[in-house]
Design a protein around this motif. Sequence first.
Motif, PDB file in Angstrom:
ATOM      1  N   ASP A  21       1.722 -11.692  -9.323  1.00 18.77           N
ATOM      2  CA  ASP A  21       3.135 -12.065  -9.413  1.00 18.77           C
ATOM      3  C   ASP A  21       3.637 -12.005 -10.851  1.00 18.77           C
ATOM      4  OD1 ASP A  21       3.073 -12.477  -6.676  1.00 18.77           O
ATOM      5  OD2 ASP A  21       3.030 -14.666  -6.816  1.00 18.77           O
ATOM      6  N   ALA A  22       2.827 -12.483 -11.783  1.00 16.82           N
ATOM      7  CA  ALA A  22       3.214 -12.458 -13.202  1.00 16.82           C
ATOM      8  C   ALA A  22       3.331 -11.025 -13.705  1.00 16.82           C
ATOM      9  CB  ALA A  22       2.209 -13.248 -14.035  1.00 16.82           C
ATOM     10  N   LEU A  23       2.401 -10.165 -13.298  1.00 16.86           N
ATOM     11  CA  LEU A  23       2.438  -8.766 -13.717  1.00 16.86           C
ATOM     12  C   LEU A  23       3.666  -8.065 -13.143  1.00 16.86           C
ATOM     13  CD1 LEU A  23       1.229  -6.396 -15.227  1.00 16.86           C
ATOM     14  CD2 LEU A  23      -0.235  -5.976 -13.245  1.00 16.86           C
ATOM     15  N   THR A  76       4.253 -10.671 -23.139  1.00 15.97           N
ATOM     16  CA  THR A  76       4.784 -11.462 -22.028  1.00 15.97           C
ATOM     17  C   THR A  76       3.701 -12.251 -21.311  1.00 15.97           C
ATOM     18  OG1 THR A  76       6.543  -9.844 -21.694  1.00 15.97           O
ATOM     19  CG2 THR A  76       6.061 -11.319 -19.854  1.00 15.97           C
ATOM     20  N   LEU A  77       2.556 -11.617 -21.081  1.00 17.79           N
ATOM     21  CA  LEU A  77       1.517 -12.226 -20.246  1.00 17.79           C
ATOM     22  C   LEU A  77       0.503 -13.073 -21.015  1.00 17.79           C
ATOM     23  CD1 LEU A  77       0.855  -9.211 -17.894  1.00 17.79           C
ATOM     24  CD2 LEU A  77       2.104 -11.306 -17.342  1.00 17.79           C
ATOM     25  N   ALA A  78       0.252 -12.758 -22.271  1.00 15.79           N
ATOM     26  CA  ALA A  78      -0.800 -13.454 -23.030  1.00 15.79           C
ATOM     27  C   ALA A  78      -0.623 -14.966 -23.057  1.00 15.79           C
ATOM     28  CB  ALA A  78      -0.904 -12.890 -24.439  1.00 15.79           C
ATOM     29  N   PRO A  79       0.563 -15.481 -23.335  1.00  9.00           N
ATOM     30  CA  PRO A  79       0.691 -16.943 -23.383  1.00  9.00           C
ATOM     31  C   PRO A  79       0.375 -17.614 -22.050  1.00  9.00           C
ATOM     32  CG  PRO A  79       2.637 -15.895 -24.338  1.00  9.00           C
ATOM     33  CD  PRO A  79       1.807 -14.811 -23.706  1.00  9.00           C
ATOM     34  N   ARG A  80       0.598 -16.893 -20.975  1.00  4.72           N
ATOM     35  CA  ARG A  80       0.384 -17.462 -19.655  1.00  4.72           C
ATOM     36  C   ARG A  80      -1.075 -17.439 -19.220  1.00  4.72           C
ATOM     37  NH1 ARG A  80       4.107 -16.047 -14.498  1.00  4.72           N
ATOM     38  NH2 ARG A  80       3.147 -17.567 -13.130  1.00  4.72           N
ATOM     39  N   PHE A  81      -1.837 -16.511 -19.773  1.00  4.24           N
ATOM     40  CA  PHE A  81      -3.217 -16.326 -19.303  1.00  4.24           C
ATOM     41  C   PHE A  81      -4.232 -16.383 -20.431  1.00  4.24           C
ATOM     42  CE2 PHE A  81      -0.555 -14.329 -16.084  1.00  4.24           C
ATOM     43  CZ  PHE A  81      -1.035 -14.950 -14.949  1.00  4.24           C
ATOM     44  N   ARG A  82      -4.018 -17.221 -21.366  1.00  3.16           N
ATOM     45  CA  ARG A  82      -4.986 -17.364 -22.462  1.00  3.16           C
ATOM     46  C   ARG A  82      -6.315 -17.876 -21.899  1.00  3.16           C
ATOM     47  NH1 ARG A  82      -2.594 -15.908 -26.838  1.00  3.16           N
ATOM     48  NH2 ARG A  82      -0.554 -16.660 -27.424  1.00  3.16           N
ATOM     49  N   GLU A  83      -7.388 -17.323 -22.438  1.00  2.00           N
ATOM     50  CA  GLU A  83      -8.728 -17.721 -21.987  1.00  2.00           C
ATOM     51  C   GLU A  83      -8.925 -19.205 -22.245  1.00  2.00           C
ATOM     52  OE1 GLU A  83     -13.321 -16.451 -22.773  1.00  2.00           O
ATOM     53  OE2 GLU A  83     -11.750 -14.956 -23.031  1.00  2.00           O
ATOM     54  N   GLY A  84      -9.445 -19.894 -21.243  1.00  2.00           N
ATOM     55  CA  GLY A  84      -9.713 -21.317 -21.381  1.00  2.00           C
ATOM     56  C   GLY A  84      -8.604 -22.195 -20.869  1.00  2.00           C
ATOM     57  N   ASP A  85      -7.425 -21.599 -20.567  1.00  2.00           N
ATOM     58  CA  ASP A  85      -6.343 -22.394 -20.006  1.00  2.00           C
ATOM     59  C   ASP A  85      -6.674 -22.718 -18.567  1.00  2.00           C
ATOM     60  OD1 ASP A  85      -4.951 -22.327 -22.311  1.00  2.00           O
ATOM     61  OD2 ASP A  85      -3.356 -20.987 -21.631  1.00  2.00           O
ATOM     62  N   PRO A  86      -6.257 -23.885 -18.110  1.00  2.00           N
ATOM     63  CA  PRO A  86      -6.512 -24.256 -16.709  1.00  2.00           C
ATOM     64  C   PRO A  86      -5.724 -23.422 -15.734  1.00  2.00           C
ATOM     65  CG  PRO A  86      -5.378 -26.049 -17.886  1.00  2.00           C
ATOM     66  CD  PRO A  86      -5.625 -24.937 -18.843  1.00  2.00           C
TER      67      PRO A  86
END
Length: 86
Positions: A21-23, A76-86
Amino acid sequence: AKVVDEAADPHRAVDRAELRDALEAALATLPEDQRRAFVFVHVYEQRLEEFARVEGVPLGTVKSRLFRARAALARTLAPRFREGDP
């Protein structure tokens, strides 16, 4: 590669759906020429040269469009899917 049964791991299925959905939302923000290049090459897995032929543009133009599309999607996507984020 390890095959994961998403039915056995519903969280993984949800993560994949959120990513999809984000993509899709991020792709919708790209200029049309960049979106077409990205989808043709990365979704349909076609060669850059083939896209250049179809579009009637030089190969360098295709490479530039892809570079700009990837950079915009990363921003656009990096802030939403940073490694280690829940």
